[in-house]
Design a protein around this motif. Sequence first.
Motif, PDB file in Angstrom:
ATOM      1  N   LEU A  57       0.826  -1.205   0.000  1.00  0.00           N
ATOM      2  CA  LEU A  57       0.000   0.000   0.000  1.00  0.00           C
ATOM      3  C   LEU A  57       0.864   1.262   0.000  1.00  0.00           C
ATOM      4  O   LEU A  57       1.806   1.384   0.784  1.00  0.00           O
ATOM      5  N   SER A 126      -7.209  -1.125   2.874  1.00  0.00           N
ATOM      6  CA  SER A 126      -5.990  -1.563   3.562  1.00  0.00           C
ATOM      7  C   SER A 126      -6.088  -2.997   4.067  1.00  0.00           C
ATOM      8  O   SER A 126      -5.060  -3.628   4.342  1.00  0.00           O
ATOM      9  N   GLY A 132       2.917  -0.927   4.347  1.00  0.00           N
ATOM     10  CA  GLY A 132       2.850   0.404   3.751  1.00  0.00           C
ATOM     11  C   GLY A 132       4.249   0.859   3.381  1.00  0.00           C
ATOM     12  O   GLY A 132       5.238   0.482   4.036  1.00  0.00           O
ATOM     13  N   TYR A 155      -0.041   4.583   8.189  1.00  0.00           N
ATOM     14  CA  TYR A 155       0.087   3.133   8.019  1.00  0.00           C
ATOM     15  C   TYR A 155      -0.006   2.402   9.353  1.00  0.00           C
ATOM     16  O   TYR A 155      -0.725   1.411   9.479  1.00  0.00           O
TER      17      TYR A 155
END
Length: 231
Positions: A57, A126, A132, A155
């Motif tokens: 992500l 997420s 992240g 994150y």
Amino acid sequence: LKKFYHDGIKYRIYLGDGVNKIMNGRVISSDVSKTILWGVRPKNIKRDLKKAFKSILFVGVVLPNVGLEIIFDFLNTHKEFSIKIIGICDANTYKEYMTIINKYNIGDRVYFPNRFFFDEELNELSKGCFVGVALYTIDNTSTIYYADPGKVKAYTEMGLPVIMSKTSSIAPYVKDFNAGEVIDRNVFSFAIAVEKIKKNYSMYVRGVAKLNKEFYYETYYGKRFSFLEEV
């Protein structure tokens, strides 16, 4: 002029030791002058790790200095991984990144809608990711070099370990708490970090929880700003 006004103020708060050092010549921590980083408000997000272990992500403004080209290089040689890019950029930057994506033929593994998501949308997205990324440039002309970027703690609030470059005031905490990996800004180091986090995921998740506890906004701000109660 900035220094003139700074020196005339009694109470001074800095969002990073880098800014603190620039303004004072050294890092100051006193009753009236200190560094206070961003606090966090963790979210209870459950994720399906069988699916999440395949997806990375990225959240934030998409600029040429955020390291996406490193991740595209990684995806080019690691076919089992994908990335979700949540953020917005100008037309030229988007075109440049899409050129790289098409060159590597990784379009089916790059989700890049070129827009921001609302909080609930982002939390839901997420769930399908396991880490992240924040591969900021380490150039000291960047403001990130001196401060505490919100992306990293965004994150950790979502319960995600972080892979970040060696910059900003939050990097030592990520390293000390084992909340992720702080790496050299290249694809080789990134690939090693991904594998380390996958193999020791429970340890990194515990590290994220420890970092979130340290920076939990109510207790962290209450402690760090307590000197104002005496004003």
